[in-house]
Write a protein that holds these residues in place. Structure first.
Motif, PDB file in Angstrom:
ATOM      1  N   THR A  34      49.815  39.519  30.780  1.00  0.00           N
ATOM      2  CA  THR A  34      49.313  38.616  31.817  1.00  0.00           C
ATOM      3  C   THR A  34      48.251  37.699  31.221  1.00  0.00           C
ATOM      4  N   PHE A  35      47.996  36.594  31.883  1.00  0.00           N
ATOM      5  CA  PHE A  35      46.923  35.671  31.487  1.00  0.00           C
ATOM      6  C   PHE A  35      45.949  35.581  32.654  1.00  0.00           C
ATOM      7  N   ALA A  36      44.655  35.841  32.373  1.00  0.00           N
ATOM      8  CA  ALA A  36      43.663  35.791  33.457  1.00  0.00           C
ATOM      9  C   ALA A  36      42.281  35.567  32.861  1.00  0.00           C
ATOM     10  N   ASP A  37      41.272  35.555  33.714  1.00  0.00           N
ATOM     11  CA  ASP A  37      39.908  35.334  33.235  1.00  0.00           C
ATOM     12  C   ASP A  37      39.430  36.482  32.349  1.00  0.00           C
ATOM     13  N   LEU A  38      38.846  36.139  31.212  1.00  0.00           N
ATOM     14  CA  LEU A  38      38.371  37.172  30.278  1.00  0.00           C
ATOM     15  C   LEU A  38      37.385  38.152  30.926  1.00  0.00           C
ATOM     16  N   PRO A  39      36.325  37.665  31.628  1.00  0.00           N
ATOM     17  CA  PRO A  39      35.376  38.649  32.175  1.00  0.00           C
ATOM     18  C   PRO A  39      36.019  39.600  33.181  1.00  0.00           C
ATOM     19  N   VAL A  40      37.013  39.112  33.893  1.00  0.00           N
ATOM     20  CA  VAL A  40      37.668  39.943  34.900  1.00  0.00           C
ATOM     21  C   VAL A  40      38.519  41.016  34.228  1.00  0.00           C
ATOM     22  N   LEU A  41      39.271  40.607  33.201  1.00  0.00           N
ATOM     23  CA  LEU A  41      40.088  41.586  32.472  1.00  0.00           C
ATOM     24  C   LEU A  41      39.190  42.625  31.807  1.00  0.00           C
ATOM     25  N   GLN A  42      38.110  42.163  31.196  1.00  0.00           N
ATOM     26  CA  GLN A  42      37.219  43.109  30.518  1.00  0.00           C
ATOM     27  C   GLN A  42      36.619  44.109  31.490  1.00  0.00           C
ATOM     28  N   TYR A  43      36.267  43.641  32.668  1.00  0.00           N
ATOM     29  CA  TYR A  43      35.677  44.537  33.665  1.00  0.00           C
ATOM     30  C   TYR A  43      36.676  45.600  34.105  1.00  0.00           C
ATOM     31  N   THR A  44      37.901  45.144  34.399  1.00  0.00           N
ATOM     32  CA  THR A  44      38.886  46.105  34.914  1.00  0.00           C
ATOM     33  C   THR A  44      39.280  47.114  33.826  1.00  0.00           C
ATOM     34  N   ILE A  45      39.318  46.655  32.560  1.00  0.00           N
ATOM     35  CA  ILE A  45      39.666  47.572  31.463  1.00  0.00           C
ATOM     36  C   ILE A  45      38.546  48.594  31.249  1.00  0.00           C
ATOM     37  N   LYS A  46      37.324  48.097  31.288  1.00  0.00           N
ATOM     38  CA  LYS A  46      36.178  48.996  31.113  1.00  0.00           C
ATOM     39  C   LYS A  46      36.201  50.109  32.172  1.00  0.00           C
ATOM     40  N   ASN A  47      36.749  49.771  33.328  1.00  0.00           N
ATOM     41  CA  ASN A  47      36.765  50.760  34.400  1.00  0.00           C
ATOM     42  C   ASN A  47      38.085  51.499  34.540  1.00  0.00           C
ATOM     43  N   GLY A  48      38.832  51.540  33.451  1.00  0.00           N
ATOM     44  CA  GLY A  48      39.965  52.455  33.423  1.00  0.00           C
ATOM     45  C   GLY A  48      41.355  51.878  33.595  1.00  0.00           C
ATOM     46  N   GLY A  87      48.761  30.355  41.427  1.00  0.00           N
ATOM     47  CA  GLY A  87      47.755  29.319  41.647  1.00  0.00           C
ATOM     48  C   GLY A  87      46.500  29.449  40.814  1.00  0.00           C
ATOM     49  N   THR A  88      46.465  30.363  39.859  1.00  0.00           N
ATOM     50  CA  THR A  88      45.225  30.564  39.102  1.00  0.00           C
ATOM     51  C   THR A  88      45.210  29.739  37.818  1.00  0.00           C
ATOM     52  N   ALA A  89      44.005  29.618  37.253  1.00  0.00           N
ATOM     53  CA  ALA A  89      43.875  28.898  35.994  1.00  0.00           C
ATOM     54  C   ALA A  89      44.646  29.633  34.890  1.00  0.00           C
ATOM     55  N   GLY A  90      44.659  30.963  34.948  1.00  0.00           N
ATOM     56  CA  GLY A  90      45.414  31.754  33.973  1.00  0.00           C
ATOM     57  C   GLY A  90      46.901  31.423  34.053  1.00  0.00           C
ATOM     58  N   ALA A  91      47.398  31.317  35.296  1.00  0.00           N
ATOM     59  CA  ALA A  91      48.819  30.996  35.494  1.00  0.00           C
ATOM     60  C   ALA A  91      49.112  29.600  34.952  1.00  0.00           C
ATOM     61  N   GLU A  92      48.195  28.691  35.227  1.00  0.00           N
ATOM     62  CA  GLU A  92      48.401  27.309  34.781  1.00  0.00           C
ATOM     63  C   GLU A  92      48.468  27.249  33.248  1.00  0.00           C
ATOM     64  N   TYR A  93      47.597  28.014  32.612  1.00  0.00           N
ATOM     65  CA  TYR A  93      47.600  28.008  31.143  1.00  0.00           C
ATOM     66  C   TYR A  93      48.911  28.592  30.607  1.00  0.00           C
ATOM     67  N   ALA A  94      49.321  29.720  31.194  1.00  0.00           N
ATOM     68  CA  ALA A  94      50.558  30.361  30.723  1.00  0.00           C
ATOM     69  C   ALA A  94      51.757  29.429  30.925  1.00  0.00           C
ATOM     70  N   GLU A  95      51.780  28.726  32.059  1.00  0.00           N
ATOM     71  CA  GLU A  95      52.889  27.796  32.308  1.00  0.00           C
ATOM     72  C   GLU A  95      52.932  26.713  31.231  1.00  0.00           C
ATOM     73  N   SER A  96      51.736  26.302  30.770  1.00  0.00           N
ATOM     74  CA  SER A  96      51.695  25.206  29.791  1.00  0.00           C
ATOM     75  C   SER A  96      52.218  25.633  28.404  1.00  0.00           C
TER      76      SER A  96
END
Ligand code: ASN
Length: 484
Positions: free
Chosen positions: A186-200, A147-156
Motif C-alpha cells: 500500500t502507499f500512505a502517509d509515512l507517519p501514519v504507517l510508522q504509528y500503526t506498525i509500532k503498535n503491532g 481519494g488520498t495523496a498516497g493513492a494519487e502517487y501510486a496511480e502516477s
C-alpha cells in the motif's frame, strides 16, 4: 382496528421525529462562531476513536486547542476520508481536518491553513513479504485508500511499475488486505504507517528514509469560502505552537502506546470482552439504526402507498407519473442515491442537507419505490369482478376503490410489507457511507481500533439478526391482528 394501528404508527413516527435522539441539536453560545468540521474516522494517530468511543488524535486535540485559543467552537463529523473532503467541497461542512496532505491539485478546490505536520508518501508491504523494490510489484495488486495523496502517487507510477490497484474507503481495511495477502503493498502517509506498525500492525515500510512527495498536512476549507475560519485556525495554530501546547499534543500521541487509547488486550480477546468494553457504542449505533428504520419504514410505507394508489388511478397521467417515479428510484442503487442527495445536490445548489436528512430521503425514495410497486400490484390482483360488482351496486369508482378494492388489496400486501420492513432495516447499513454513525459504522470504528474484525463483525451480525427476528415477530403479530 386497522385505523388504530395506522394512527399508532403515525403518532410513533411523529414522536420519534420530534424528540429525535440523533443528538444533532447542540446549543452553542451566541457570540462564538460555530463550525462543522469533517474528519477521517480512522486515521491514527491523527484521527481515531478511543476505548470510550471519543474521537481523539493529533488532529482532534489540535483542533480543540486551536478553537479554544482563537475563540470558536466546532462540531466534528467523522467519516471516510473521501467523503470528508467532498463534504467540504460541496459546502456540506465548513472545514476538514483529516491528516490531509497539501497538494497542488487540491489547492484548486480548497484553501489550506498553514502546514501543521510534516509528511511524505511511504509504501509498505506485509512484514514478512519478499517484495523489496517497486519493480517487484509488477503484475501484483496494490491496496489504496480512495481519494488520498498516497493513492494519487501510486496511480502516477502504476504504469511504470506495472501493478494493479484495488481501492478501499478506510485505512484499516487497506492494512488488512495487505496482511491477508489479497494485495501485496500500500502507499500512505509515512507517519501514519510508522504509528500503526509500532503498535503491532504486521506491515513493513520499504522507504522510511526516502519518502516520496515530501509535503505537509493542512486544515482546509472550500476555496474562497470560510476565510474567517481559516484565519482563526492559523491564528490559533500560531498561539499553540508558541505556548507549547502543540508539542505536548504531538508527544502525547507519539510517545504513548496505542493501547493507552484503544483498550487492553484483555478487553479485545473475546466476543464478550469486546461487547462489554464497547457496549455504549454498540447501543448508540443500534439506537441510530432503529431510529432510521422506524422513521424510514413509516415514511416509505406512506409514500409507497401513495405511489401505489396513483398507479391504479383512472387517470393515465397519474399512472404514468407513478410508473416513472418507481422506475427511477427502483433502478438507482441506493448508495448512488445517498451520495447524489448528500454530496451531488448540495454541490450545485449550495444548500446544506444533513447526512441524517439525506439518509432518510434515500430510504424513503428507494424503499418507497419498491413499496409502490407491490402496492400497485396488490390492488391490480384483486379480482376484476369485485370492482364490477361494487359498481353495479351503485358505488362510484372512488368509493369502490376505498371500500372494496383497497381493503382487500392491503390484506394481500401484508407479507410484502413485512419483507420490505426487514429490507429497510438492513439497508440502513448503507447509510454509514455518508457518515451516519449507525450500527455498521460503529462496527467499522471499533474494528479500526482493535483490529478484531471477526469478533466485531460477528457481534454486529448477531445484533442485526436479533432485531430482525423481533421485527418479524412484531410484523407477524400485526398481520394476525389485521386478519382477525
Ligand atoms: N494523508 C491522506 C491524504 O491527504 C489523508 C488521509 O488518508 N486521511 O490524502
Amino acid at each position: 382496528m386497522k385505523k388504530k394501528l395506522l394512527t399508532a404508527f403515525v403518532a410513533l413516527s411523529a414522536i420519534v421525529t420530534l424528540f429525535g435522539f440523533n443528538g444533532r441539536n447542540k446549543t452553542v453560545s451566541a457570540d462564538e462562531a460555530h463550525y462543522t468540521i469533517t474528519s477521517d474516522a480512522t486515521y491514527a494517530p491523527f484521527d481515531f476513536q478511543d476505548k470510550n468511543n471519543q474521537y481523539i488524535g493529533i488532529d482532534q486535540d489540535l483542533l480543540k486547542a486551536i478553537a479554544k485559543a482563537a475563540g470558536f467552537t466546532v462540531t466534528v463529523k467523522p467519516m471516510a476520508f473521501n467523503a470528508a473532503m467532498q463534504s467540504v467541497a460541496s459546502s456540506q461542512a465548513d472545514g476538514v481536518i483529516a491528516g490531509t496532505t497539501i497538494t497542488n491539485e487540491r489547492k484548486a478546490v480548497y484553501d489550506f491553513s498553514d502546514p501543521y505536520y510534516k509528511t511524505g508518501i511511504a509504501w509498505a508491504t506485509a512484514k514478512d513479504s519478499k517484495i523489496k523494490s517497486l519493480s517487484d510489484l509488477k503484475g501484483k495488486t496494490v491496496a489504496l485508500k480512495t481519494g488520498t495523496a498516497g493513492a494519487e502517487y501510486a496511480e502516477s507510477i502504476k504504469d511504470q511499475y506495472g501493478f494493479k490497484i484495488t481501492y478501499f474507503s478506510d485505512s484499516d481495511t487497506v492494512y488488512r488486505d495487505v496482511i491477508n495477502g489479497n494485495s501485496v503493498a500500500t502507499f500512505a502517509d509515512l507517519p501514519v504507517l510508522q504509528y500503526t506498525i509500532k503498535n503491532g500492525t504486521a506491515l513493513k515500510v520499504q522507504n522510511a528514509k526516502e519518502p516520496f512527495a515530501a509535503g505537509d498536512l493542512g486544515f482546509s476549507v472550500k476555496k474562497g469560502e470560510n476565510q474567517a475560519l481559516l484565519a482563526d485556525f492559523n491564528k490559533g495554530l500560531a498561539i499553540i505552537k508558541k505556548n507549547g501546547t502543540y508539542d505536548k499534543i504531538v508527544n502525547k500521541y507519539l510517545s504513548a502506546k496505542a493501547s493507552t487509547f484503544t483498550g487492553s488486550a484483555k478487553d479485545n480477546s473475546s466476543m464478550w470482552g469486546i461487547l462489554k468494553s464497547n457496549h455504549t457504542a454498540f447501543w448508540s449505533g443500534l439506537k441510530q439504526t432503529l431510529y432510521l428504520t422506524v422513521v424510514g419504514i413509516v415514511l416509505a410505507s406512506l409514500w409507497g402507498l401513495f405511489l401505489g394508489i396513483l398507479g391504479v388511478s383512472k387517470n393515465g397521467l397519474l399512472r404514468g407519473l407513478s410508473t416513472t417515479i418507481i422506475y427511477i428510484f427502483r433502478g438507482m442503487p441506493m448508495l448512488v442515491l445517498a451520495f447524489f442527495l448528500y454530496i451531488g445536490i448540495p454541490a450545485v445548489t449550495g444548500t446544506k442537507i444533513s447526512a441524517w436528512t439525506a439518509g432518510i430521503l434515500t430510504l424513503v425514495l428507494n424503499e418507497g419505490a419498491y413499496t409502490g410497486a407491490f402496492v400497485r400490484g396488490g390492488f391490480n390482483s384483486v379480482d376484476d369482478g369485485q370492482m364490477e360488482a361494487a359498481r353495479s351496486l351503485g358505488l362510484s369508482h372512488g368509493q369502490a376503490m376505498r371500500r372494496v378494492i383497497i381493503p382487500q388489496g392491503l390484506k394481500l400486501m401484508v407479507p410484502s410489507f413485512i419483507n420490505q420492513f426487514i429490507i429497510t432495516l438492513k439497508d440502513t447499513s448503507l447509510l454509514s457511507a455518508i457518515g451516519i454513525l449507525e450500527l455498521t459504522q460503529t462496527g467499522t470504528l471499533i474494528v479500526t481500533r482493535n483490529s478484531q474484525g471477526f469478533r466485531v463483525w460477528a457481534i454486529v451480525a448477531m445484533i442485526y439478526l436479533v432485531v430482525i427476528t423481533l421485527l418479524t415477530l412484531l410484523s407477524n403479530w400485526v398481520e394476525k391482528r389485521t386478519n382477525a
